[in-house]
Design a protein around this motif. Structure first.
Motif, PDB file in Angstrom:
ATOM      1  N   TYR A 172      22.768 -30.699   6.841  1.00 61.80           N
ATOM      2  CA  TYR A 172      22.011 -32.783   7.229  1.00 61.80           C
ATOM      3  C   TYR A 172      22.806 -33.418   6.830  1.00 61.80           C
ATOM      4  O   TYR A 172      22.339 -34.319   6.934  1.00 61.80           O
ATOM      5  N   THR A 203      11.890 -34.825  14.551  1.00 59.91           N
ATOM      6  CA  THR A 203      12.299 -35.253  13.206  1.00 59.91           C
ATOM      7  C   THR A 203      13.346 -35.944  13.342  1.00 59.91           C
ATOM      8  O   THR A 203      14.842 -36.025  12.734  1.00 59.91           O
ATOM      9  N   ARG A 219      16.169 -38.031  10.631  1.00 61.55           N
ATOM     10  CA  ARG A 219      17.182 -37.149  10.334  1.00 61.55           C
ATOM     11  C   ARG A 219      18.001 -36.661  10.904  1.00 61.55           C
ATOM     12  O   ARG A 219      19.242 -36.578  10.541  1.00 61.55           O
ATOM     13  N   PHE A 274       9.284 -20.475  -1.353  1.00 59.74           N
ATOM     14  CA  PHE A 274       8.446 -21.844  -1.936  1.00 59.74           C
ATOM     15  C   PHE A 274       7.395 -20.779  -2.633  1.00 59.74           C
ATOM     16  O   PHE A 274       6.910 -21.846  -3.813  1.00 59.74           O
ATOM     17  N   GLU A 285      21.815 -20.580   0.640  1.00 59.13           N
ATOM     18  CA  GLU A 285      22.475 -21.746   1.197  1.00 59.13           C
ATOM     19  C   GLU A 285      24.337 -22.007   0.052  1.00 59.13           C
ATOM     20  O   GLU A 285      25.448 -21.820   0.660  1.00 59.13           O
ATOM     21  N   PHE A 292      16.567 -26.879  -6.185  1.00 60.54           N
ATOM     22  CA  PHE A 292      14.954 -25.998  -5.141  1.00 60.54           C
ATOM     23  C   PHE A 292      14.523 -27.435  -3.847  1.00 60.54           C
ATOM     24  O   PHE A 292      14.004 -27.931  -4.229  1.00 60.54           O
ATOM     25  N   VAL A 293      15.915 -27.659  -3.019  1.00 60.11           N
ATOM     26  CA  VAL A 293      15.645 -28.764  -2.078  1.00 60.11           C
ATOM     27  C   VAL A 293      15.646 -27.986  -0.456  1.00 60.11           C
ATOM     28  O   VAL A 293      15.959 -27.937  -0.360  1.00 60.11           O
ATOM     29  N   LEU A 294      14.114 -28.097  -0.360  1.00 61.00           N
ATOM     30  CA  LEU A 294      14.343 -26.872   0.955  1.00 61.00           C
ATOM     31  C   LEU A 294      13.397 -27.115   2.148  1.00 61.00           C
ATOM     32  O   LEU A 294      12.110 -28.000   1.692  1.00 61.00           O
ATOM     33  N   GLU A 295      13.595 -27.719   2.640  1.00 62.49           N
ATOM     34  CA  GLU A 295      12.469 -28.859   4.323  1.00 62.49           C
ATOM     35  C   GLU A 295      11.684 -27.462   4.845  1.00 62.49           C
ATOM     36  O   GLU A 295      11.971 -26.180   4.691  1.00 62.49           O
ATOM     37  N   MET A 296      10.581 -26.840   4.862  1.00 66.46           N
ATOM     38  CA  MET A 296       9.372 -26.543   5.527  1.00 66.46           C
ATOM     39  C   MET A 296       9.615 -26.997   6.659  1.00 66.46           C
ATOM     40  O   MET A 296       8.387 -27.658   7.254  1.00 66.46           O
TER      41      MET A 296
END
Ligand code: GTP
Lengths: 79, 722
Positions: B65, B97, B100, B380, B417, B494-498
Motif C-alpha cells: 500500500y 480505488t 489508494r 473476516f 502477510e 487485523f486490517v484487511l481489505e475486502m
C-alpha cells in the motif's frame, strides 16, 4: 467523550476525527486513506460479532473492534 | 549499469489485489522465473521481455500500500523499487480505488524513479460509471497513465510503448509535487544533510524523498542497514515535533492525500458509485447464519479434496514408485547399488512427488479463494476465533489443511502477510493430526484395543476421536505459547481489505499452483531426497558378514531338507525376512534403537519400536513397514494381522508384553506430537528461509512428545493401568 467507530450502528455515515492506535497501525490506516475528515460507514459486523467492515474511499476494509474503538468519529446527521 | 550484459530492470508494483500478477503474466506470457530474494523469503518472480530495441527484465514485486517499511521484507521491496538497477516502475492502480493506488504511485514518483501508471480494471470502473480523464491525470502526475484491462489484455501495447519511452533518458517533464507544511519542510531540511552523508551521490530531490521516508518509517522498526546517525537525527526531530504537539506521520500522509483529493477532483466525474453486486453477494456470504453455513461448506470441501480427492492420485504415485522399484530391482544385480537405487533414490523421489497432488489441489483452492475475494471473507468470518490464540484470521485455512498434510499447509501460510504471524502458524500447524498419522493409530488401536469397548463406544473409536481433539487443542495452545515466548511482539492486527468478488481466471490459478509446486519440488525436494538416502544408509549399514553367512548356511540346510516346493519356498521366505530383521538390528539405525532403549522404556517402548520411530522420520507411514522388517514379517501395512500379532507377542526382557493399551496410547500420543516427518522439516526450511526454525520445530515437538508420553505412561502405571 467522542463516539468511536466501534459505536457506530451499521449503515451510519461518519467523518473520522482522530486515530489513536499504536504508531504502525495508525500509519497503516492513514496510508490506506483513513484520515481525519475521511467519510466512512460501517457496512456490517462479522457473524461472530468481530471484526467490523468499513466502507471508505470506494473500497471496503475490515478492522477489529478493539482497534475501531480507538478511532474517534463524528456521526453525520441521520439521512 | 554495473554490467552491460544484464538487461535493465522494470518492476511491477501495486496494491494487493490490483491485478498486478495478472498484468505480469499477460506481459510475460507466463514464462516467469521464480527465484528468491537473498536473505528473506520473498519470492522474486521475473521474466525477460522484448521492448522495442532492447530486452528488459520484468520483476513482480509483492503487493503493497505504500513504500513505508518497518520489516526487512518490506524494506526489500522498497529498495528494489527505488535503488539499484531499477530503470522504471509500472505502478498498477485499480481504477475503482483510485486514491489508494495513486498514493503509492505518488510516493514512487517522489522517490525519483521513472513511473508508468497502468490504470487497471478499467472494465469494472466503466461498469460502475466511473469516468476518468487519463490525460489530465497524466499531466498532474507528470507520468504517463495508460488505461488497461489486464484480464482481457486490453491496452498492453500502449503500456509497452509508454514503458519504452520511460526507459529513455529523462524527458524533463514536471513531476507531481506535493506541498508539505512549512514546519515539515524545515524538518526535512534538517535531515537532508545527514542523509546526504549516508547516500552520497544521490540527487537532491531524491534526498528529500529519502528524508520523508525515514521520518515515516524509522522508530520501532527492524530495518537493516540504516546508520545510527540517521536514526538519531530522525529520533531527535520526531521528539521535537511531538513536544510541539505535532504528529509527523499525520502531516506527511495527509499532505499527500490532500494533494491527491485535489487532483482527483479534477480528474474523476462520479465518485461514490452505487452499491455493486459484490455488496449483494456479501450480504449473503457474511450473513450470521447463511454466511457460517457457506463458510463451513467451503472449508469442508477443501478438507474433503485434500483428504479423499487426492487419495487416488497419491496411491497412483505410490504404485508407480513401487513399479519403478520393481523394475530397477529386476535390472540391477542384487547388492548395495541395487539397494541404493531402489530404497534410496527411487524411494526418495517417490517421497517428494507424493506431495504433488495435495500441493496442487490446495493451491488451486487457495488461489480460487484469494482471487475471487472469498479468502478475505474467510478471515473476516473466523478471525474472532483465531484472535483468541493470537493468530490471524488468515491462519485458518493453513491450520485446517494441516489435518490432511503439514507440507502443503506450511506452504499455504504465505497468504499471511506479516512474517511473525506466518512463522507462528507454520510452527504450530505440524501438531495438527495429519493423514499420515492415521495408519499408525489404526495399527495401534487394532493391536491393543481390538474388540474392546468403553460404554456404548468401541475403545478404538474413543481413542481416535481423542487423538484428533487433542491435536486441535495442542496446536492452538502451542500457537498461543509460541507467540508469547519465542516470537513475542504485538498481536497480529487485523486490517484487511475486502476486495470485490471477481471470477478468477483458470489460467492464472493454474500458473500459480504450478509455480508453487515447482518451488517445492526443487527446493524442498532436494532436501527430502537427500534425507531419504541418508536414512536408507543408516538402516542398511554396516552389513554383517556373519549374519549373511549364517543365513546362507540356513538356506542350504532348507534346500537339503525333504520338503515340498511350496514348503521350501515358505521357509526360504521366512529366512529372508529374519535375515533382514537381523541385518537391521545390526545397522547403525538398529544399534541406535538399542542405544536409546533406556530412554524409551519409561514411555513404554522397546528398541524395536525405537527403530520404527527412526525409520518413520522419512515419513510416518514408514513406521509400519519398518516395524514389518524389524519383526521379520516382510511387507506390512496397518491392517496386517501378522504384524499385529507380532506386536502383541513382543515381550520386554522381563517377559512383560511391550504393547499394552497403555503403551499403545503412549505410542499414539508420541506420534501425534512428535515431528516425525522430514518433509515438514524441509518445507519449513524453504518457507522460513533458515535452518533455525525447522531445528526449533523438531526440538520442541520431540521434547513435547516425549514428555507427554512419559506423563501418560508413568501416570497410567501409577493409576494401575497397563
Ligand atoms: N475485471 C477485471 N478483473 C481483473 C483485472 N485484472 C485482474 N483482475 C482480477 O483481479 C483479481 C486479482 O488479480 P491478481 O493479478 O491476482 O492481483 P495482484 O495484484 O497480483 O494481487 P496479489 O497477488 O494479492 O498482490 C483476479 O481475480 C483477476 O482476475 C481487470 O483488468 N479487470
Amino acid at each position: 467523550m467522542k463516539p468511536s467507530l466501534a459505536d457506530l450502528p451499521v449503515g451510519q455515515h461518519a467523518a473520522i476525527e482522530s486515530i489513536d492506535c499504536d504508531r504502525s497501525l495508525s500509519r497503516r490506516l492513514m496510508e490506506m486513506g483513513l484520515l481525519p475528515g475521511t467519510r466512512v460507514r460501517v457496512v456490517r459486523v462479522a457473524p461472530l460479532g468481530d471484526p467490523i467492515e468499513l466502507r471508505l474511499r470506494n473500497y471496503s476494509l475490515s478492522v477489529r473492534r478493539a482497534e475501531a474503538a480507538r478511532i474517534a468519529v463524528s456521526p453525520e446527521a441521520a439521512e | 549499469m554495473r554490467d552491460s550484459e544484464t538487461p535493465p530492470q522494470v518492476l511491477i508494483a501495486g496494491n494487493p489485489n490490483c491485478g498486478k500478477s495478472t498484468l505480469f503474466n499477460a506481459l510475460s506470457g507466463g514464462s516467469a522465473h521464480v527465484g528468491n530474494y537473498p536473505g528473506v523469503t520473498v519470492d522474486r518472480t521475473s521474466a525477460r521481455l522484448r521492448l522495442g530495441e532492447r530486452d528488459v527484465e520484468l520483476v513482480d514485486v509483492p503487493g503493497m500500500y505504500s513504500l513505508t517499511a518497518s520489516s526487512p521484507e518490506e524494506q526489500l521491496a522498497v529498495n528494489a523499487l527505488t535503488e539499484g538497477d531499477t530503470r522504471a516502475v509500472v505502478c498498477v492502480v485499480d481504477a475503482t480505488t483510485l486514491e489508494r493506488g495513486l498514493y503509492l504511485a505518488l510516493q514512487l514518483i517522489e522517490s525519483g524513479v521513472s513511473v508508468v501508471i497502468a490504470l487497471n480494471m478499467m472494465d469494472s470502473a466503466e461498469r460502475l460509471g466511473l469516468r476518468i480523464d487519463t490525460e489530465r491525470l497524466s499531466q498532474l502526475f507528470g507520468s504517463p497513465v495508460v488505461p488497461v484491462v489486464a484480464t482481457k489484455r486490453r491496452g498492453l501495447d500502449t503500456l509497452l510503448a509508454a514503458l519504452d519511452e520511460a526507459l529513455a533518458p529523462d524527458s524533463g517533464t514536471k513531476k507531481a509535487n506535493v506541498t508539505y507544511p512549512p514546519e515539515l519542510e524545515a524538518d526535512v531540511a534538517e535531515l537532508v544533510p545527514v542523509i546526504a552523508q549516508w547516500r552520497s551521490g544521490t540527487a537532491p530531490s531524491q534526498l528529500r524523498a529519502v528524508a520523508l521516508w525515514c521520518l515515516l518509517s524509522l522508530g520501532e522498526d527492524s530495518l537493516r542497514g540504516v546508520p545510527d546517525d540517521v536514526r538519531n537525527a530522525v529520533h531527535r526531530i520526531r521528539e521535537a515535533a511531538t513536544a510541539q504537539g505535532r504528529n509527523l506521520d499525520l502531516e506527511i500522509i495527509s499532505s499527500r492525500y490532500v494533494w491527491l483529493d485535489g487532483a482527483l477532483g479534477e480528474v474523476c466525474t462520479t465518485r461514490d458509485p452505487r452499491p455493486s453486486w459484490s455488496e449483494r453477494i456479501d450480504r449473503v456470504l457474511t450473513h450470521p447464519v447463511v454466511g457460517l453455513v457457506v463458510f463451513a461448506s467451503v472449508m469442508f470441501a477443501i478438507f474433503e479434496a485434500l483428504f479423499a480427492g487426492a487419495e487416488p492420485l497419491i496411491s497412483a504415485i505410490e504404485r508407480l514408485t513401487g513399479f519403478m522399484q520393481a523394475q530397477a530391482a529386476a535390472i540391477l544385480p542384487p547388492g548395495v547399488l541395487q539397494d541404493l537405487v531402489v530404497e534410496g533414490i527411487i524411494a526418495g523421489v517417490g517421497n517428494v512427488i507424493v506431495f504433488a497432488p495435495q500441493i496442487l489441489m490446495l493451491f488451486l483452492f487457495i488461489g480460487f479463494l484469494e482471487d475471487s475475494g472469498y479468502l478475505a471473507r474467510v478471515a473476516f468470518v473466523i478471525d474472532r476465533v483465531m484472535k483468541g490464540v493470537g493468530l490471524h484470521g488468515k491462519a485458518f485455512v493453513p491450520l485446517l489443511s494441516g489435518f490432511a498434510c503439514a507440507v502443503p499447509a506450511v506452504m499455504a501460510t504465505r497468504t499471511i502477510e506479516r512474517r511473525r504471524d506466518r512463522l507462528v502458524t507454520m510452527l504450530a500447524l505440524p501438531l495438527m493430526s495429519c493423514s499420515a498419522r492415521l495408519p499408525i493409530y489404526i495399527l495401534v488401536v487394532g493391536t491393543v484395543f481390538a474388540g474392546q469397548s468403553l460404554g456404548w463406544f468401541s475403545a478404538g473409536a474413543v481413542a481416535l476421536f481423542s487423538m484428533y481433539t487433542l491435536s486441535v487443542l495442542v496446536t492452538l495452545a502451542a500457537a498461543a505459547l509460541i507467540r508469547r515466548t519465542v516470537l513475542p511482539g504485538p498481536a497480529p492486527t487485523f486490517v484487511l481489505e475486502m476486495p470485490p468478488y471477481r471470477w478468477p481466471s483458470a489460467q492464472i490459478l493454474w500458473i500459480n499452483a504450478w509455480r508453487r509446486l515447482r518451488i517445492f519440488l526443487v527446493d524442498a525436494g532436494t532436501i527430502i531426497l537427500a534425507m531419504t538416502i541418508l536414512l536408507w544408509a543408516l538402516l542398511s549399514f554396516p552389513k554383517s558378514a556373519e549374519v549373511a553367512e549364517h543365513y546362507t548356511a540356513e538356506r542350504e540346510r532348507v534346500q537339503q531338507m525333504a520338503l515340498s516346493d511350496v514348503e521350501k519356498a515358505d521357509a526360504l521366505r521366512s529366512l529372508d525376512s529374519q535375515e533382514a530383521a537381523d541385518q537391521l538390528a545390526n545397522s547403525l539405525g538398529g544399534r541406535f534403537g538399542h542405544a536409546i532403549e533406556p530412554a524409551l522404556r519409561p514411555i513404554g517402548f522397546d528398541w524395536q519400536i525405537g527403530v520404527g520411530i527412526i525409520g518413520a522420520f522419512a515419513a510416518r507411514e514408514v513406521f509400519i513397514s519398518t516395524l514389518g522388517v524389524v519383526f521379520g514379517i516382510g511387507e506390512a501395512d496397518e491392517e496386517n494381522t501378522p504384524l499385529r500379532e507380532a506386536l502383541r507377542d513382543a515381550r520386554h526382557a522381563d517377559g512383560t508384553p511391550v504393547m499394552t493399551p497403555l503403551s499403545g496410547v503412549s505410542l499414539m500420543i508420541f506420534f501425534l506430537l512428535a515431528c516425525q516427518c522430514m518433509s515438514t522439516i524441509a518445507v519449513v526450511r524453504r518457507e522460513s528461509g533458515s535452518w533455525k526454525w525447522p531445528v526449533f520445530l523438531f526440538s520442541y515437538m520431540t521434547v513435547l512428545a516425549y514428555m507427554a508420553s512419559l506423563a501418560v505412561y508413568q501416570g497410567g502405571q501409577l493409576l494401575g493401568f497397563g
